[in-house]
Scaffold this active site. Structure first.
Site, PDB file in Angstrom:
ATOM      1  CB  SER A 566      43.974  -3.734 -37.554  1.00  0.00           C
ATOM      2  OG  SER A 566      44.483  -4.175 -36.434  1.00  0.00           O
ATOM      3  CG  ASP A 652      42.038 -11.788 -36.839  1.00  0.00           C
ATOM      4  OD1 ASP A 652      43.163 -11.718 -36.386  1.00  0.00           O
ATOM      5  OD2 ASP A 652      41.811 -10.697 -37.521  1.00  0.00           O
ATOM      6  CG  HIS A 698      44.877  -9.017 -38.217  1.00  0.00           C
ATOM      7  ND1 HIS A 698      43.684  -8.608 -37.552  1.00  0.00           N
ATOM      8  CD2 HIS A 698      45.525  -7.783 -37.931  1.00  0.00           C
ATOM      9  CE1 HIS A 698      43.728  -7.174 -37.131  1.00  0.00           C
ATOM     10  NE2 HIS A 698      45.009  -6.868 -37.279  1.00  0.00           N
TER      11      HIS A 698
END
Length: 709
Positions: A566, A652, A698
């Site tokens: 991330s 995502d 995610h």
């Protein structure tokens, strides 16, 4: 109580939503982006809907509708062709690793069975009753006989058509008449709330889609927050009395703020918490009068964060108010809760991270972290004393357990590390001591050595590093090293147990965790020193950490890999551009690698909220140039890059796939340009591999999905 996902503490919130989800009953209406209800989707799971091509919408606005349509069609065609090409490339590459994949999978399954045999699902205790979850089912048992054989069956995800969902959170009404459950799909961040009326024959009373948080105000009044486009800004109340009703009770107007709800431990108040990255505001609902309007505790003040607990007609306020701007515990009367009446109870020491706070009738426990070391501070409201409890040196992470009864005399929690399975501990208020719960012996890894180092960064700041390696390993400079980094949002590096980390240790690897600025390991100031115009500090910290590891004989550049996920992809990708010679390989999961373009697009759901972390390049030219100076995508150039493996997800919504695709294309071209432009014999071309997962998102995934990945 959370299942399968990380505990959401009162100090950290994670806004979650995704517009498409498989979690819905067959006849449930879902709301699409236009606000219209639709009963079905024609797009298969994992596909990206046209309204989610956020990163494709670039360039100037075209007035001609025909030209605009042509541009969108061209963009979509480019995306589809590139996606197909990457998937074919991945299929060819992954076939070469089948034997290795098989060996690793078998090893991980073996470790999982060995290390996690006694770590059952969390349990909620209400008096003599215990609620627990096993394999997608919820059971009720008496406290002295907790197992499936002596339990009453209450709920099954499969029976309700939620076969692909896992149970994320459970809330039981005070009189145990109702149970609210949030269900979440592996392929989405969105959750669905199911309310079950308990009894001899449990019945589903209501299904509410797109819910983030929920709490019972009374036996039959539930408050919940709704989600839309990764934002949570509305609070609703719904009743289950004879006259059923649902109404809106609070709306947050500022796009930077995210709303969640929480019930104080004594169940006296329900708190509506509106938080940005730097500022917060709390409204309270008296649970004795759930239909009255919420009351403001303290109006939002820029830069001041605060959270509320309650005890004996006083609010206990966890806040950053005052100097230094770290968390302090303060209190004020319920009748006059304004900031001018806040009195200091306890202030944290410098460079100490408050992980969480648990409130009890006569005590509270602070879970603390300082440079990687964990400890407890037990505050007695009766004797007005503070007792500090040191925890085992191997421990790196707390895993908190649910304590719905604030009058209990014992606080339970688990300690873990990347290579140590969770081990249960308890603190007894009556005996004033820490008790290790030896229910069944977990094989703690005795041959793994934990070392804590300090690296001197460019500005002389000392940056903590936690290192794990096998004590039997010799010639550490020849061993492979896996470095981990995050450094954003004031969030700590995830150091909970992972079977794959233990496997690497057993196979001779060294694991290093770099606690760089931008994260929260040393308190709020540590985050402040690594965000916005200080973001480069995190990059300098990471470089200093890796160089120190090599200097001390922990591996060498050609045996070093860097892992990030991330927002950690910002620092990892930046280091890859500035100092590619420090590592041989890089592994990125759903990486944020195109900061500038993303922060220039206010139509994306998180852009405005994220300005407090990255800056506002649209309003501030200096901020724009600063972001451009470190943004991974903007600084790719022809040079010898390390090999890079990227995992991305089709659905995502936080990291749009198109941005990752562009990054990979530009990176490959730069690596090839460098190789073709140098006459060096045997010039090395890095592998740049992209694995696009049709499933997953995610968020944290189940054990089975993470194993496959």
């Amino acid at each position: 109580l959370s299942f399968s996902v990380k505990y959401y503490s009162k100090q950290n919130h994670l806004p979650t939503i995704c517009p498409y989800t498989k979690i819905k009953p067959k006849n449930c209406h879902i709301l699409d982006h236009s606000g219209c209800t639709c009963t079905h989707r024609t797009v298969p799971p994992g596909s990206i809907l046209p309204s989610r091509f956020f990163s494709c919408k670039e360039g100037t606005k075209i007035p001609s509708e025909q030209k605009q349509n042509t541009s969108i069609i061209t963009s979509e065609l480019w995306y589809k062709n590139l996606l197909k090409s990457e998937q074919e490339n991945w299929n060819d590459i992954s076939a070469r690793y089948k034997a290795m994949t098989k060996r690793i999978k078998e090893k991980l399954e073996e470790l999982h069975n060995k290390c996690m045999f006694n770590t059952g699902s969390p349990r909620i205790r209400f008096g003599e009753n215990v609620y627990f979850e096993e394999n997608g089912c919820i059971f009720l048992s008496k406290a002295d006989s907790v197992d499936e054989g002596n339990s009453d069956f209450l709920f099954s995800t499969e029976d309700l058509g939620f076969s692909d969902a896992f149970i994320q959170r459970i809330r039981i009404s005070p009189d145990q008449t109702y149970m609210a459950i949030s269900l979440k799909s592996e392929n989405s961040e969105e959750a669905t709330c199911v309310i079950v009326k308990l009894g001899n024959f449990p019945v589903v009373e209501k299904v509410i889609p797109s819910v983030f948080s929920f709490e019972w105000a009374t036996n039959d009044v539930l408050y919940y927050t709704s989600q839309k486009n990764l934002k949570c800004q509305n609070v609703f109340m719904t009743t289950f009395t004879n006259q059923k009703l649902t109404k809106l009770v609070y709306t947050e107007r500022d796009a930077r703020f995210f709303v969640d709800i929480y019930c104080t431990k004594d169940r006296r108040f329900l708190t509506i918490n509106s938080n940005s990255k730097t500022t917060s505001e709390v409204w309270v609902v008296d649970c004795g009068h759930p239909f009255k309007l919420p009351v403001l505790v303290q109006a939002r003040t820029k830069g001041v964060i605060y959270h509320i607990e309650h005890r004996k007609d006083e609010f206990y306020i966890l806040t950053t108010y005052g100097e230094p701007a770290e968390y302090k515990l303060m209190k004020a009367p319920v009748a006059s809760s304004g900031m001018e009446n806040w009195q200091l109870v306890y202030a944290l020491e410098e460079k100490t991270k408050l992980v969480d706070l648990e409130m009890f009738s006569d005590h509270c426990i602070m879970f603390l972290k300082n440079a990687g070391h964990l400890s407890l501070n037990v505050i007695s409201f009766v004797s007005h004393s503070v007792r500090s409890i040191k925890l085992p040196t191997w421990a790196c992470e707390f895993e908190l357990e649910s304590h719905p009864e604030h009058t209990t005399s014992t606080c339970y929690f688990q300690l873990t590390s990347p290579v140590h399975p969770p081990k249960r501990f308890a603190y007894s208020f009556e005996e004033n001591n820490l008790i290790e719960q030896a229910v069944q012996e977990v094989p703690i890894i005795t041959n793994c050595h934990t070392t804590r180092l300090l690296a001197k960064s460019k500005d002389e700041t000392l940056v903590p590093i936690t290192v794990f390696h096998n004590m039997n390993s010799k010639e550490l400079h020849r061993k492979p090293l896996l470095v981990h980094v995050y450094g954003a949002y004031g969030i700590d590096l995830n150091m909970s147990f992972k079977e794959e980390k233990l496997m690497l240790i057993e196979e001779g690897w060294i694991l290093a965790y770099c606690h760089v600025r931008g994260g929260g390991e040393l308190g709020l100031s540590w985050h402040k020193d690594g965000c916005q115009h200080n973001k480069l500090n995190g990059l300098h910290d990471l470089k200093a950490c890796i160089m120190l590891l090599h200097e001390l004989g922990f591996s060498q550049p050609r045996h070093t890999a860097l892992a990030a996920a991330s927002a950690g992809g910002v620092l990892a990708g930046a280091l890859c551009n500035t100092d590619p010679e420090l590592t041989r390989a890089m592994v990125l999961q759903a990486p944020f690698v195109d900061v500038l373009n993303t922060m220039m697009k206010t139509h994306l759901p998180l852009t405005i909220e994220e300005q407090e972390e990255w800056g506002n390049p649209l309003a501030d030219e200096k901020s724009k140039m600063y972001i451009k100076s470190y943004c991974p995508y903007q600084n790719i150039k022809p040079q010898c890059y390390p090999s890079i493996f990227i995992t991305a997800y089709e659905n995502d919504q936080r990291i749009p796939l198109t941005g990752v695709l562009r990054y990979v294309q530009k990176l490959r071209k730069a690596a090839l340009d460098h190789a073709s432009g140098t006459s060096k014999k045997g010039n090395w071309i890095p592998n740049i591999i992209l694995d696009i997962r049709a499933n997953g998102s995610h968020c944290d995934s189940s054990w089975e999905d993470s194993l496959n990945e």
